[in-house]
Design a protein around this motif. Structure first.
Motif, PDB file in Angstrom:
ATOM      1  N   ALA A 197       0.832  -1.209   0.000  1.00 15.86           N
ATOM      2  CA  ALA A 197       0.000   0.000   0.000  1.00 15.86           C
ATOM      3  C   ALA A 197       0.864   1.257   0.000  1.00 15.86           C
ATOM      4  N   HIS A 198       1.930   1.246   0.787  1.00 17.82           N
ATOM      5  CA  HIS A 198       2.830   2.410   0.801  1.00 17.82           C
ATOM      6  C   HIS A 198       3.499   2.601  -0.565  1.00 17.82           C
ATOM      7  N   ILE A 199       3.929   1.497  -1.164  1.00 16.82           N
ATOM      8  CA  ILE A 199       4.589   1.580  -2.480  1.00 16.82           C
ATOM      9  C   ILE A 199       3.606   2.139  -3.513  1.00 16.82           C
ATOM     10  N   LYS A 200       2.374   1.696  -3.421  1.00 12.78           N
ATOM     11  CA  LYS A 200       1.362   2.198  -4.350  1.00 12.78           C
ATOM     12  C   LYS A 200       1.223   3.722  -4.213  1.00 12.78           C
ATOM     13  N   ASN A 201       1.206   4.187  -2.970  1.00 12.26           N
ATOM     14  CA  ASN A 201       1.112   5.643  -2.744  1.00 12.26           C
ATOM     15  C   ASN A 201       2.327   6.378  -3.297  1.00 12.26           C
ATOM     16  N   ILE A 202       3.508   5.813  -3.079  1.00 13.57           N
ATOM     17  CA  ILE A 202       4.719   6.477  -3.578  1.00 13.57           C
ATOM     18  C   ILE A 202       4.663   6.547  -5.106  1.00 13.57           C
ATOM     19  N   ARG A 203       4.255   5.449  -5.719  1.00 12.15           N
ATOM     20  CA  ARG A 203       4.197   5.431  -7.185  1.00 12.15           C
ATOM     21  C   ARG A 203       3.255   6.500  -7.721  1.00 12.15           C
ATOM     22  N   GLN A 204       2.140   6.699  -7.017  1.00 13.63           N
ATOM     23  CA  GLN A 204       1.193   7.735  -7.471  1.00 13.63           C
ATOM     24  C   GLN A 204       1.864   9.096  -7.516  1.00 13.63           C
ATOM     25  N   LYS A 205       2.792   9.313  -6.613  1.00 16.25           N
ATOM     26  CA  LYS A 205       3.428  10.627  -6.523  1.00 16.25           C
ATOM     27  C   LYS A 205       4.695  10.708  -7.371  1.00 16.25           C
ATOM     28  N   LEU A 206       5.306   9.562  -7.614  1.00 16.63           N
ATOM     29  CA  LEU A 206       6.636   9.526  -8.219  1.00 16.63           C
ATOM     30  C   LEU A 206       6.625   9.185  -9.700  1.00 16.63           C
ATOM     31  N   GLU A 207       5.806   8.222 -10.049  1.00 13.92           N
ATOM     32  CA  GLU A 207       5.912   7.662 -11.395  1.00 13.92           C
ATOM     33  C   GLU A 207       5.081   8.458 -12.403  1.00 13.92           C
ATOM     34  N   PRO A 208       5.630   8.740 -13.581  1.00 16.08           N
ATOM     35  CA  PRO A 208       4.831   9.389 -14.620  1.00 16.08           C
ATOM     36  C   PRO A 208       3.596   8.549 -14.964  1.00 16.08           C
ATOM     37  N   ASP A 209       3.755   7.219 -15.014  1.00 18.17           N
ATOM     38  CA  ASP A 209       2.622   6.333 -15.201  1.00 18.17           C
ATOM     39  C   ASP A 209       2.683   5.252 -14.111  1.00 18.17           C
ATOM     40  N   PRO A 210       1.906   5.443 -13.017  1.00 22.84           N
ATOM     41  CA  PRO A 210       1.995   4.518 -11.880  1.00 22.84           C
ATOM     42  C   PRO A 210       1.713   3.062 -12.247  1.00 22.84           C
ATOM     43  N   ARG A 211       1.010   2.845 -13.368  1.00 22.67           N
ATOM     44  CA  ARG A 211       0.724   1.459 -13.747  1.00 22.67           C
ATOM     45  C   ARG A 211       1.910   0.802 -14.452  1.00 22.67           C
ATOM     46  N   LYS A 212       2.822   1.659 -14.936  1.00 20.67           N
ATOM     47  CA  LYS A 212       4.040   1.121 -15.558  1.00 20.67           C
ATOM     48  C   LYS A 212       5.242   1.758 -14.881  1.00 20.67           C
ATOM     49  N   PRO A 213       5.534   1.282 -13.673  1.00 22.07           N
ATOM     50  CA  PRO A 213       6.574   1.950 -12.884  1.00 22.07           C
ATOM     51  C   PRO A 213       7.950   1.875 -13.548  1.00 22.07           C
ATOM     52  N   ARG A 214       8.667   2.968 -13.505  1.00 21.61           N
ATOM     53  CA  ARG A 214      10.027   3.025 -14.035  1.00 21.61           C
ATOM     54  C   ARG A 214      11.052   3.093 -12.910  1.00 21.61           C
ATOM     55  N   TYR A 215      10.633   3.572 -11.754  1.00 26.84           N
ATOM     56  CA  TYR A 215      11.585   3.777 -10.668  1.00 26.84           C
ATOM     57  C   TYR A 215      11.552   2.613  -9.681  1.00 26.84           C
ATOM     58  N   ILE A 216      10.395   2.410  -9.064  1.00 28.46           N
ATOM     59  CA  ILE A 216      10.290   1.312  -8.093  1.00 28.46           C
ATOM     60  C   ILE A 216       9.678   0.105  -8.789  1.00 28.46           C
ATOM     61  N   LEU A 217      10.479  -0.937  -8.895  1.00 26.43           N
ATOM     62  CA  LEU A 217      10.052  -2.109  -9.640  1.00 26.43           C
ATOM     63  C   LEU A 217       9.646  -3.227  -8.690  1.00 26.43           C
ATOM     64  N   THR A 218       8.601  -3.954  -9.072  1.00 27.77           N
ATOM     65  CA  THR A 218       8.155  -5.108  -8.296  1.00 27.77           C
ATOM     66  C   THR A 218       8.999  -6.314  -8.677  1.00 27.77           C
ATOM     67  N   VAL A 219       9.505  -6.999  -7.676  1.00 28.08           N
ATOM     68  CA  VAL A 219      10.224  -8.249  -7.938  1.00 28.08           C
ATOM     69  C   VAL A 219       9.275  -9.379  -7.543  1.00 28.08           C
ATOM     70  N   HIS A 220       8.773 -10.058  -8.549  1.00 31.13           N
ATOM     71  CA  HIS A 220       7.709 -11.024  -8.371  1.00 31.13           C
ATOM     72  C   HIS A 220       7.993 -12.001  -7.227  1.00 31.13           C
ATOM     73  N   ARG A 221       7.045 -12.127  -6.338  1.00 31.77           N
ATOM     74  CA  ARG A 221       7.090 -13.043  -5.187  1.00 31.77           C
ATOM     75  C   ARG A 221       8.130 -12.681  -4.136  1.00 31.77           C
ATOM     76  N   VAL A 222       8.858 -11.612  -4.336  1.00 34.28           N
ATOM     77  CA  VAL A 222       9.906 -11.281  -3.374  1.00 34.28           C
ATOM     78  C   VAL A 222       9.678  -9.918  -2.724  1.00 34.28           C
ATOM     79  N   GLY A 223       9.664  -8.872  -3.536  1.00 34.97           N
ATOM     80  CA  GLY A 223       9.558  -7.530  -2.952  1.00 34.97           C
ATOM     81  C   GLY A 223       9.772  -6.453  -4.001  1.00 34.97           C
ATOM     82  N   TYR A 224      10.664  -5.530  -3.693  1.00 32.96           N
ATOM     83  CA  TYR A 224      10.844  -4.368  -4.569  1.00 32.96           C
ATOM     84  C   TYR A 224      12.317  -4.001  -4.705  1.00 32.96           C
ATOM     85  N   ARG A 225      12.608  -3.299  -5.801  1.00 29.80           N
ATOM     86  CA  ARG A 225      13.941  -2.703  -5.948  1.00 29.80           C
ATOM     87  C   ARG A 225      13.807  -1.405  -6.714  1.00 29.80           C
ATOM     88  N   LEU A 226      14.789  -0.546  -6.543  1.00 26.56           N
ATOM     89  CA  LEU A 226      14.828   0.664  -7.345  1.00 26.56           C
ATOM     90  C   LEU A 226      15.578   0.338  -8.638  1.00 26.56           C
TER      91      LEU A 226
END
Ligand code: CA
Length: 232
Positions: A197-226
């Motif tokens: 939920a926090h990552i989703k909020n950050i993406r709304q503020k950070l990413e030009p297109d929150p549905r296609k993140p360029r900065y914070i990437l989801t690592v499937h089944r694990v977590g996140y990376r920049l």
């Protein structure tokens, strides 16, 4: 020592009594609002250091109160949820709450969470470390401000800390539990989804297109990376 002020928003007198007693014993000033509209009014009048917010309230419900508080700055909010329902918690976190506690709770747990969230908020006033520059981001821990392309991103303290953690190690994969530990100072199994939920909020503020993140990437089944190169 000047006590921090907690605004307790709760309509059940029995809960108010016990929570107030425990918080006051721990040195906090406690103000009480027993319905949603009063909560918003008291928030604006008192400028508390933290809000403990019950969701089921007469008048405005807790979600609406949280939304209005959030429009007005980054004061930490802990939600008190009556049911152990994931959806309730995630909606709260998406509205910018910092944490939640599920009823029935022990008053000791409430005090511990209040202390932890305030410590985190205070920590966010000066996160140790140097300014991080990665891609077109600039993340300044002394000012607790992040910029993209020179534009300030209005992040809450929790969101700031998450972004700062990821950005200090571009490319490194963090699990949800590791991120939870970083932002909260503790990590409980079962609370990992709060990170989403926090990552989703950050993406709304950070990413030009929150549905296609360029900065914070989801690592499937694990977590996140920049993203390492900013062009992911
Ligand atoms: Ca209630």
């Amino acid at each position: 020592m000047q006590g921090k002020t907690v605004l307790l928003v709760e309509d059940e007198a029995a809960i108010v009594d016990v929570v107030r007693r425990y918080l006051e014993r721990d040195g906090y000033r406690v103000m009480v609002a027993s319905d949603g509209q009063r909560a918003v009014d008291e928030f604006q009048r008192l400028r508390p250091d933290l809000v403990l917010l019950d969701l089921m309230l007469p008048g405005l419900d807790g979600w609406e109160v949280c939304r209005r508080i959030r429009q007005d700055g980054s004061t930490p909010v802990i939600m008190l949820t009556a049911r152990d329902e994931e959806a309730d918690k995630l909606i709260g976190l998406e509205l910018g709450a910092d944490d939640y506690i599920t009823k029935p709770f022990s008053p000791r747990e409430v005090v511990a969470r209040v202390r932890a969230v305030l410590r985190r908020a205070r920590g966010a006033e000066a996160v140790p470390g140097d300014v991080v520059r990665v891609h077109d981001l600039e993340i300044d821990p002394a000012r607790v401000e992040a910029f993209r392309n020179g534009q300030a991103l209005a992040l809450t303290p929790t969101e700031f800390k998450l972004l700062f953690t990821l950005a200090r190690h571009p490319g490194r994969v963090f699990t949800r539990l590791q991120l939870l530990d970083q932002v909260q100072g503790y990590a409980f199994e079962g609370y990992e989804r709060t990170i989403d939920a926090h990552i989703k909020n950050i993406r709304q503020k950070l990413e030009p297109d929150p549905r296609k993140p360029r900065y914070i990437l989801t690592v499937h089944r694990v977590g996140y990376r920049l993203a390492e190169d900013g062009r992911a």
